[in-house]
Write an enzyme that holds these catalytic residues in place. Sequence first.
Site, PDB file in Angstrom:
ATOM      1  N   LYS A  84       0.841  -1.209   0.000  1.00 22.23           N
ATOM      2  CA  LYS A  84       0.000   0.000   0.000  1.00 22.23           C
ATOM      3  C   LYS A  84       0.872   1.253   0.000  1.00 22.23           C
ATOM      4  O   LYS A  84       0.632   2.189  -0.762  1.00 22.23           O
ATOM      5  CB  LYS A  84      -0.899   0.005   1.249  1.00 22.23           C
ATOM      6  CG  LYS A  84      -1.476   1.366   1.580  1.00 22.23           C
ATOM      7  CD  LYS A  84      -2.271   1.362   2.867  1.00 22.23           C
ATOM      8  CE  LYS A  84      -1.495   1.546   4.140  1.00 22.23           C
ATOM      9  NZ  LYS A  84      -1.206   2.925   4.555  1.00 22.23           N
ATOM     10  N   CYS A 111      -4.182  12.610  13.645  1.00 19.28           N
ATOM     11  CA  CYS A 111      -4.967  11.412  13.373  1.00 19.28           C
ATOM     12  C   CYS A 111      -4.857  10.503  14.582  1.00 19.28           C
ATOM     13  O   CYS A 111      -4.236  10.865  15.572  1.00 19.28           O
ATOM     14  CB  CYS A 111      -4.490  10.719  12.105  1.00 19.28           C
ATOM     15  SG  CYS A 111      -2.935   9.874  12.317  1.00 19.28           S
ATOM     16  N   ARG A 121       1.341  14.229  13.697  1.00 15.42           N
ATOM     17  CA  ARG A 121       1.797  14.065  12.318  1.00 15.42           C
ATOM     18  C   ARG A 121       1.820  15.358  11.499  1.00 15.42           C
ATOM     19  O   ARG A 121       1.044  15.535  10.558  1.00 15.42           O
ATOM     20  CB  ARG A 121       0.964  12.987  11.622  1.00 15.42           C
ATOM     21  CG  ARG A 121       1.002  11.678  12.367  1.00 15.42           C
ATOM     22  CD  ARG A 121       0.232  10.596  11.689  1.00 15.42           C
ATOM     23  NE  ARG A 121       0.908  10.053  10.511  1.00 15.42           N
ATOM     24  CZ  ARG A 121       0.412   9.081   9.756  1.00 15.42           C
ATOM     25  NH1 ARG A 121      -0.773   8.574  10.056  1.00 15.42           N
ATOM     26  NH2 ARG A 121       1.074   8.628   8.723  1.00 15.42           N
ATOM     27  N   ASP A 128       4.959   0.253  11.990  1.00 16.34           N
ATOM     28  CA  ASP A 128       3.755  -0.385  11.438  1.00 16.34           C
ATOM     29  C   ASP A 128       3.626  -1.862  11.815  1.00 16.34           C
ATOM     30  O   ASP A 128       2.626  -2.496  11.485  1.00 16.34           O
ATOM     31  CB  ASP A 128       3.728  -0.239   9.906  1.00 16.34           C
ATOM     32  CG  ASP A 128       3.506   1.206   9.474  1.00 16.34           C
ATOM     33  OD1 ASP A 128       3.103   2.029  10.320  1.00 16.34           O
ATOM     34  OD2 ASP A 128       3.741   1.504   8.285  1.00 16.34           O
ATOM     35  N   ARG A 182      -8.311  -0.632   4.718  1.00 21.04           N
ATOM     36  CA  ARG A 182      -7.482   0.437   4.131  1.00 21.04           C
ATOM     37  C   ARG A 182      -6.155  -0.112   3.639  1.00 21.04           C
ATOM     38  O   ARG A 182      -5.582   0.430   2.700  1.00 21.04           O
ATOM     39  CB  ARG A 182      -7.188   1.519   5.183  1.00 21.04           C
ATOM     40  CG  ARG A 182      -8.391   2.320   5.582  1.00 21.04           C
ATOM     41  CD  ARG A 182      -7.998   3.431   6.513  1.00 21.04           C
ATOM     42  NE  ARG A 182      -7.010   4.290   5.858  1.00 21.04           N
ATOM     43  CZ  ARG A 182      -6.490   5.379   6.378  1.00 21.04           C
ATOM     44  NH1 ARG A 182      -6.878   5.757   7.579  1.00 21.04           N
ATOM     45  NH2 ARG A 182      -5.605   6.088   5.734  1.00 21.04           N
TER      46      ARG A 182
HETATM   47  N1  EPU Z   1       7.229  14.338  10.878  1.00 21.67           N
HETATM   48  C1  EPU Z   1       7.419  15.668  11.182  1.00 21.67           C
HETATM   49  N2  EPU Z   1       7.265  16.592  10.188  1.00 21.67           N
HETATM   50  C2  EPU Z   1       6.936  16.240   8.918  1.00 21.67           C
HETATM   51  C3  EPU Z   1       6.736  14.900   8.612  1.00 21.67           C
HETATM   52  C4  EPU Z   1       6.903  13.946   9.628  1.00 21.67           C
HETATM   53  O1  EPU Z   1       7.713  16.019  12.313  1.00 21.67           O
HETATM   54  O2  EPU Z   1       6.813  17.138   8.065  1.00 21.67           O
HETATM   55  C5  EPU Z   1       7.396  13.313  11.932  1.00 21.67           C
HETATM   56  C6  EPU Z   1       6.111  12.542  12.228  1.00 21.67           C
HETATM   57  O3  EPU Z   1       5.284  13.218  13.127  1.00 21.67           O
HETATM   58  C7  EPU Z   1       6.650  11.247  12.761  1.00 21.67           C
HETATM   59  C8  EPU Z   1       7.936  11.043  11.967  1.00 21.67           C
HETATM   60  O4  EPU Z   1       8.282  12.330  11.451  1.00 21.67           O
HETATM   61  O5  EPU Z   1       6.975  11.375  14.115  1.00 21.67           O
HETATM   62  C9  EPU Z   1       7.846  10.056  10.824  1.00 21.67           C
HETATM   63  O6  EPU Z   1       6.666  10.280  10.066  1.00 21.67           O
HETATM   64  P1  EPU Z   1       6.612  10.053   8.507  1.00 21.67           P
HETATM   65  O7  EPU Z   1       6.444  11.366   7.835  1.00 21.67           O
HETATM   66  O8  EPU Z   1       7.747   9.198   8.062  1.00 21.67           O
HETATM   67  O9  EPU Z   1       5.253   9.245   8.328  1.00 21.67           O
HETATM   68  P2  EPU Z   1       4.331   9.327   7.071  1.00 21.67           P
HETATM   69  O10 EPU Z   1       5.148   9.546   5.865  1.00 21.67           O
HETATM   70  O11 EPU Z   1       3.188  10.222   7.345  1.00 21.67           O
HETATM   71  C10 EPU Z   1       4.509   6.775   6.460  1.00 21.67           C
HETATM   72  C11 EPU Z   1       3.548   5.640   6.281  1.00 21.67           C
HETATM   73  C12 EPU Z   1       3.009   5.240   7.648  1.00 21.67           C
HETATM   74  C13 EPU Z   1       4.179   4.817   8.531  1.00 21.67           C
HETATM   75  C14 EPU Z   1       5.202   5.959   8.625  1.00 21.67           C
HETATM   76  C15 EPU Z   1       6.451   5.602   9.397  1.00 21.67           C
HETATM   77  C16 EPU Z   1       2.676   6.038   4.059  1.00 21.67           C
HETATM   78  C17 EPU Z   1       1.539   6.421   3.200  1.00 21.67           C
HETATM   79  N3  EPU Z   1       2.478   6.063   5.396  1.00 21.67           N
HETATM   80  O12 EPU Z   1       3.758   7.853   7.044  1.00 21.67           O
HETATM   81  O13 EPU Z   1       2.155   4.119   7.433  1.00 21.67           O
HETATM   82  O14 EPU Z   1       3.738   4.491   9.822  1.00 21.67           O
HETATM   83  O15 EPU Z   1       5.586   6.374   7.293  1.00 21.67           O
HETATM   84  O16 EPU Z   1       7.082   4.523   8.814  1.00 21.67           O
HETATM   85  O17 EPU Z   1       3.745   5.708   3.573  1.00 21.67           O
HETATM   86  C18 EPU Z   1       0.427   2.605   7.938  1.00 21.67           C
HETATM   87  O18 EPU Z   1       0.615   2.088   6.822  1.00 21.67           O
HETATM   88  O19 EPU Z   1      -0.288   2.067   8.829  1.00 21.67           O
HETATM   89  C19 EPU Z   1       1.068   3.877   8.241  1.00 21.67           C
HETATM   90  C20 EPU Z   1       0.647   4.667   9.223  1.00 21.67           C
END
Ligand code: EPU
Length: 423
Positions: free
Chosen positions: A22, A118, A123, A306, A398
């Site tokens: 996904k 969320c 996030r 995850d 999802r």
């Molecule tokens: N963060 C920031 N600022 C930002 C972006 C992220 O502070 O601008 C922080 C977040 O709050 C968090 C950390 O950085 O503490 C990592 O978050 P990340 O941005 O890597 O998460 P994401 O890209 O929103 C993806 C996956 C998630 C998975 C995370 C971590 C996708 C679509 N989603 O989310 O997947 O948990 O990386 O590996 O790729 C799931 O599939 O159940 C899921 C939640």
Amino acid sequence: MDRFLIQGPCRLEGTVRASGAKNAALPALAASLLTDHPLTLERAPEVRDVGSMRQLLSGLGVESQRLEGGALRLVPGEERSGFEAPYEQVKKMRASILVLGPLLARRGQAKVSLPGGCAIGVRPIDQHIDGLQALGAEVMLEHGYVYASASRLRGTTFRFGVPTVTGTENLMMAATLAEGRTTLENCACEPEIEDLATLLGRLGGRISGQGTPTIVIDGVESLGGGDHEIVADRIEGGTYLVGAAMTQGDVTLEGARPEHLEPLIDLLRAVGVEVTTGADWIRVRGPRTLQAQDVETAPHPGFPTDLQAQFMALMTQAEGISTIHETIFENRFQHAAELARMGAEIHVEEHTARVVGPRPLSGADVMATDLRASACLVLAGLVAEGETMVSRIYHLDRGYHAMEQKLQQLGARVERVPGPPTP
Ligand code: EPU
């Protein structure tokens, strides 16, 4: 809203095939906004989030259809119409933010609803925004939306304050069409990022360093079309492997990438599980007795957040005390209270959970608030004595394709049953 009715305990046995990831499919779909040519994605999983992304893209002029054999074909319309990801879409799925970079790079502007918090944490998306500004975009936050514009993005060096998966993907996509070279530092290294880079390369993008903290992108004028096979879903596959470990089962996961699951494989071995691997398969044989182990989630190649919830379910059956430290998201222990209702002993203090095991679980009505928490409760239902009813299965849908069918194929007694109508 559908629910899962599980009759436990059971033992998982047999083979199961990993779906496409996904979290690789979502950025791959968003990448279709970068080109005027068709794109075919093999192994794009049939899960709800992919459906949501298709809907969002359709509003932006990219139509998609499932081909015979399951591939997803995306065809950009004649007109490059629209540049908005409305609140209604983004609130359904945070990953909608992935259209921000491509829209800006290809259409010169983007209006994307701010995702907000969320179930698993706050996030923020500050890194996405800082990065796009570094590439020369003008960005404004107003009325709950990100407004971004740029006539053409310009290559730059940008260092992420924290490694972010979708942030890295957004900037990588945007920089593909920027003028000149972009160097991204402190990038996330998840396999899904490598998969996106492979796809962009196939379309004519010039990217190197993916899978390491430094990614270099040489911008090109335009991208073409092409075919790409989405990488195996390590989290979905990992969930079935944990299920096998927990139920003294014997499961072979096919179509997998063992190297992407190393952190889980190492941990399973440490708790006493027999794991063997081949080029594209992983076999897990669950022992009579599991040993508790401590774990801390971390960005790849660390133990993935995850799989934290699923690992917690496993630890309820292990001898001793397991300390689970969640370092990525601040509110990702909501499954602990539901597991406790099934008989688990779990003490949560801020970002740390102590699981005291083994504890026999008994079937109960449980409810999850997010995708991976739902998977954890289904796993718990497999070892619990009696009937477990997991409600709000739409969370599971999802990210897991036909989970009940895959579990049935492995011998579990799991049924999807209609629940009361959505309030
Ligand atoms: N963060 C920031 N600022 C930002 C972006 C992220 O502070 O601008 C922080 C977040 O709050 C968090 C950390 O950085 O503490 C990592 O978050 P990340 O941005 O890597 O998460 P994401 O890209 O929103 C993806 C996956 C998630 C998975 C995370 C971590 C996708 C679509 N989603 O989310 O997947 O948990 O990386 O590996 O790729 C799931 O599939 O159940 C899921 C939640």
